[in-house]
Design an enzyme around this catalytic site. Structure first.
Site, short mmCIF file in Angstrom:
data_model
loop_
_atom_site.label_atom_id
_atom_site.label_comp_id
_atom_site.label_asym_id
_atom_site.label_seq_id
_atom_site.Cartn_x
_atom_site.Cartn_y
_atom_site.Cartn_z
N GLN A 187 -18.25 -31.79 -30.87
CA GLN A 187 -16.78 -31.74 -30.88
C GLN A 187 -16.24 -31.31 -32.24
O GLN A 187 -15.24 -30.60 -32.33
CB GLN A 187 -16.22 -33.11 -30.49
N CYS A 217 -22.49 -31.37 -24.43
CA CYS A 217 -23.06 -31.92 -25.66
C CYS A 217 -24.43 -31.28 -25.91
O CYS A 217 -25.31 -31.32 -25.04
CB CYS A 217 -23.19 -33.43 -25.52
N GLU A 218 -24.60 -30.69 -27.07
CA GLU A 218 -25.87 -30.01 -27.35
C GLU A 218 -27.01 -30.99 -27.66
O GLU A 218 -28.17 -30.59 -27.71
CB GLU A 218 -25.71 -29.04 -28.52
N HIS A 219 -26.68 -32.26 -27.83
CA HIS A 219 -27.73 -33.24 -28.13
C HIS A 219 -28.38 -33.80 -26.88
O HIS A 219 -29.57 -34.11 -26.88
CB HIS A 219 -27.15 -34.39 -28.96
N HIS A 220 -27.60 -33.93 -25.80
CA HIS A 220 -28.14 -34.54 -24.57
C HIS A 220 -27.95 -33.67 -23.34
O HIS A 220 -28.39 -34.04 -22.25
CB HIS A 220 -27.46 -35.90 -24.33
N HIS A 241 -17.10 -38.62 -24.15
CA HIS A 241 -18.46 -38.08 -24.15
C HIS A 241 -19.33 -38.86 -23.17
O HIS A 241 -19.48 -40.08 -23.29
CB HIS A 241 -19.06 -38.14 -25.55
N CYS A 288 -22.42 -38.89 -22.99
CA CYS A 288 -23.59 -39.45 -23.66
C CYS A 288 -23.29 -40.86 -24.18
O CYS A 288 -24.23 -41.63 -24.44
CB CYS A 288 -24.08 -38.54 -24.78
#
Length: 253
Positions: free
Chosen positions: A185, A144-147, A213, A215
């Protein structure tokens, strides 16, 4: 059953980052007109030659040499993270952790080192077959590029050939190339579908991803059993409800 050929994609230009943005914008607005017959500048499946994108052929943004050069600074960054967490990077259990973490992260994102053409050039075959081809339950691991935590799941791919088929294992390789990057995703689903479209020029492509996920599982709402399902339907998979229903039924069987 006659299946209508479709205009599946539009030309993408620029860097990999801008290409991703353009991809999302254009897929959201692209129309899929029926084939009206042959004309100048139109390939055999009815897609105008001027609209067949080539950006997917030039996606490698990191080399093995880059890995070697960046490893010390990446390991140093992990040392800083350990200190920021209140740990002592000099204690026995953590002495080699920054290097291990750095090499692991390079592996988790090895898709940046690969291009679709690296695996497809010798795996596309001329074949007079026009029935649906499906490979389902392809294991997928991504970040995940956010976390910067994993999301994992299954990918289901189907396409309607237009006189060309792809070696079945290469569908899994396409998933591997795009999933081994920092991702969301929704974008991953589209990238897989568009890569197959551009490589084979099929009548249509369908991709469905079911993923968990970390996250959501390990932090935030902490919903252990939640799954995210995304899909991309191109060509007849979008235009023909019966084709789409057949694909969705087969991947659930």
């Amino acid at each position: 059953m006659e299946r209508t050929k479709a205009n599946l994609s539009d030309n993408l230009t620029g860097t990999p980052q801008t290409a991703n943005r353009h991809l999302e914008e254009r897929l959201a607005t692209t129309k899929y007109p029926a084939r009206t017959g042959s004309s100048q500048g139109v390939c055999e499946n009815g897609i105008p030659l001027s609209t067949v994108p080539d950006s997917w052929k030039e996606e490698r943004t990191r080399s093995l040499e880059d890995n070697e050069m960046s490893l010390p600074s990446l390991a140093a960054a992990y040392t800083t993270i350990l200190r920021g967490l209140g740990e002592d990077p000099e204690r026995q259990g953590l002495l080699k952790t920054p290097w291990r973490a750095a090499t692991a992260m390079q592996y988790f994102t090895k898709g940046y080192q690969e291009k679709i053409t690296d695996v497809l050039n010798d795996a596309i075959f001329d074949e007079d077959h026009d029935e649906m081809v499906i490979v389902k339950d392809i294991d997928m691991f991504s970040m995940c590029e956010h976390h910067l935590v994993p999301f994992i799941g299954k990918v289901h791919i189907g396409y309607l050939p237009n006189k060309r088929v792809l070696g079945l294992s290469k569908l899994a390789r396409i998933v591997e190339i795009y999933s081994r990057r920092l991702q969301v995703q929704e974008r991953l689903t589209k990238q897989i579908a568009v890569a197959i479209t551009e490589a084979l020029k099929p009548a249509g492509v369908g991709v469905v991803i079911e993923a968990t996920h970390m996250c959501m599982v390990m932090r935030g709402v902490q919903k252990m059993n939640s799954k995210t399902v995304t899909s991309t339907m191109l060509g007849v998979f979008r235009e023909d409800p019966k084709t789409r229903e057949e694909f969705l039924t087969l991947i659930k069987s």
